[in-house]
Motif scaffolding. Structure first.
Motif, short mmCIF file in Angstrom:
data_model
loop_
_atom_site.label_atom_id
_atom_site.label_comp_id
_atom_site.label_asym_id
_atom_site.label_seq_id
_atom_site.Cartn_x
_atom_site.Cartn_y
_atom_site.Cartn_z
N GLU A 1 48.72 34.69 50.78
CA GLU A 1 50.39 35.39 49.56
C GLU A 1 50.69 34.04 49.45
O GLU A 1 51.13 33.70 47.89
CB GLU A 1 51.41 36.06 50.69
CG GLU A 1 51.74 36.96 50.97
CD GLU A 1 52.40 37.52 51.62
OE1 GLU A 1 53.57 37.42 52.48
OE2 GLU A 1 52.75 39.31 52.42
N ILE B 1 48.31 34.12 46.60
CA ILE B 1 48.89 34.42 45.52
C ILE B 1 49.71 33.67 44.42
O ILE B 1 50.37 33.48 43.66
CB ILE B 1 49.19 35.72 45.76
CG1 ILE B 1 47.96 36.25 45.83
CG2 ILE B 1 50.18 36.47 44.23
CD1 ILE B 1 47.79 37.40 46.49
N ALA B 2 50.53 32.78 45.14
CA ALA B 2 51.72 32.05 45.08
C ALA B 2 51.80 30.43 44.19
O ALA B 2 52.59 30.48 43.22
CB ALA B 2 53.01 31.53 45.69
N ARG B 3 51.07 30.05 44.91
CA ARG B 3 50.36 29.04 44.45
C ARG B 3 49.25 29.15 42.79
O ARG B 3 49.58 28.56 41.98
CB ARG B 3 49.14 28.31 45.01
CG ARG B 3 48.31 27.26 44.86
CD ARG B 3 48.89 25.92 44.89
NE ARG B 3 49.96 26.20 46.52
CZ ARG B 3 49.50 24.48 46.79
NH1 ARG B 3 48.18 24.30 46.69
NH2 ARG B 3 49.42 24.92 48.26
N MET B 4 48.78 30.97 42.45
CA MET B 4 48.08 30.60 41.54
C MET B 4 48.95 31.44 40.71
O MET B 4 49.02 31.41 39.41
CB MET B 4 47.54 31.83 42.27
CG MET B 4 45.74 32.07 42.87
SD MET B 4 44.95 32.89 43.23
CE MET B 4 44.08 33.35 41.23
N GLN B 5 50.14 31.54 41.02
CA GLN B 5 51.36 31.98 40.21
C GLN B 5 51.63 30.72 39.37
O GLN B 5 52.73 30.45 38.32
CB GLN B 5 52.56 32.94 40.83
CG GLN B 5 52.14 34.53 41.02
CD GLN B 5 52.86 35.32 41.82
OE1 GLN B 5 53.74 34.96 42.46
NE2 GLN B 5 52.73 36.86 41.49
N GLU B 6 51.86 29.27 40.00
CA GLU B 6 52.76 28.53 39.72
C GLU B 6 51.68 27.98 38.83
O GLU B 6 52.13 27.19 37.85
CB GLU B 6 52.94 28.05 40.97
CG GLU B 6 53.39 28.05 42.56
CD GLU B 6 54.06 27.13 43.32
OE1 GLU B 6 53.04 25.80 43.33
OE2 GLU B 6 54.66 27.62 44.20
N MET C 1 49.74 29.78 36.96
CA MET C 1 49.57 29.62 36.29
C MET C 1 50.73 29.80 34.72
O MET C 1 50.85 29.84 33.41
CB MET C 1 49.49 31.58 36.50
CG MET C 1 48.14 32.28 37.12
SD MET C 1 46.93 31.83 35.91
CE MET C 1 46.79 32.68 33.87
N GLU C 2 51.65 29.21 35.76
CA GLU C 2 53.45 29.52 34.94
C GLU C 2 52.67 28.42 34.40
O GLU C 2 53.73 28.22 33.31
CB GLU C 2 54.69 29.95 35.60
CG GLU C 2 55.03 31.24 36.46
CD GLU C 2 55.67 30.49 37.35
OE1 GLU C 2 56.53 29.90 37.70
OE2 GLU C 2 56.00 32.44 37.18
N GLN D 1 51.18 28.31 31.64
CA GLN D 1 51.91 29.17 30.88
C GLN D 1 52.97 27.94 29.61
O GLN D 1 52.91 27.60 28.38
CB GLN D 1 52.80 30.03 31.07
CG GLN D 1 53.50 30.70 29.81
CD GLN D 1 52.23 31.19 28.77
OE1 GLN D 1 51.34 31.88 29.22
NE2 GLN D 1 52.31 31.24 27.70
#
Length: 285
Positions: free
Chosen positions: A211, A214-219, A221-222, A225
């Protein structure tokens, strides 16, 4: 041990002794391994302890799997896997690790068949009697020759670690923490209870659970972006500036052309006027 307790233990399936295993053919060994159950009974298991237990166990599994996968090391990790030592009562640790072992899925670990025993064990304690994890297993795992054993008491937010001082030893010595971290020589990592969860460290690097990854990857990716959006805005601004510069250049060229035409017209008229003056001078003379 009381007679009824001994009879109860004798009723549980066991792997053959080393001597019995040595006398078997390969076909007989294969049949024995196949016949050993891949699950344990309710009599052998601790009562279910809910999310606090499962989350701690799975969090540790995820952190270790991710780490050893990135290290490209062959380390087998299993949870609540029935383990059969020769002629011993089977058990199923919360989390186990075996170094230099094939990582394919298993439903049991038969020491004689695999060719080696466990290298590292973690038990997670949440409630109830601590004797099984803190006393009985400390003696049992040491007697079986498991090099390291850790107990994570989640209810008390405490960690205990034990290590065999040598490969021949069959009695654990406690692992002394340094600055709150317990070193695992087997895993090459450090363990620590921090902010209500069991943490693993590789030097200064914290091993993240899925988890968290995933949160680190989302950060990330954001962040990418945002960078892409900013670069797009910068490109748009640069394009606007280019277009404005092009317009200014074209306007400057038009003005230059107009000025050139006006200058040429003035020069032509001046030349005509000078020629007319010259004719008048000649005529008057």
């Amino acid at each position: 041990m009381a007679r009824d307790e001994q009879e109860r233990e004798d009723a549980f399936p066991r792997a053959p002794s080393r001597e019995e295993w040595a006398r078997m053919s390969e076909e007989e060994r294969a049949r024995v391994v196949e016949a050993l159950p891949g699950e344990v009974t309710w009599d052998e298991m601790a009562m279910p302890e809910g999310d606090l237990h499962s989350q701690a166990k799975m969090g540790a599994l995820q952190a270790l799997k991710g780490f050893f996968s990135r290290q490209r090391r062959r380390v087998y990790l299993g949870t609540e896997l029935p383990v059969y030592y020769p002629a011993e009562r089977r058990f199923a640790p919360d989390l186990l690790a075996v170094l230099d072992a094939e990582t394919h899925p298993r439903n049991k670990w038969v020491v004689s068949h695999e060719g080696k025993g466990l290298d590292w064990v973690l038990e997670v304690h949440v409630g109830g009697d601590r004797k099984k994890d803190a006393e009985y297993n400390v003696r049992r795992y040491a007697r079986l020759g498991i090099p390291e054993y850790f107990i994570y008491d989640r209810a008390r937010q405490r960690l205990e670690g034990y290590r065999l001082p040598s490969s021949e030893a069959r009695e654990y010595v406690p692992i002394t923490p340094e600055q709150g971290r317990y070193g695992s020589e087997v895993l090459g990592l450090e363990l620590q209870v921090e902010e209500g969860r069991l943490r693993f460290w590789a030097g200064h690097a914290l091993l993240l659970e899925y988890e968290e990854l995933i949160a680190r990857m989302q950060e990330m990716m954001e962040g990418l972006q945002r960078r892409a959006d900013e670069e797009a805005r910068q490109l748009e601004a640069a394009e606007r500036l280019r277009q404005e510069a092009e317009q200014l250049r074209q306007e400057a060229e038009r003005r230059l052309a107009d000025e050139t035409r006006r200058r040429e017209e003035l020069e032509r008229r001046l030349a005509e006027s000078q020629a007319e003056l010259e004719r008048l001078r000649q005529r008057g003379g």
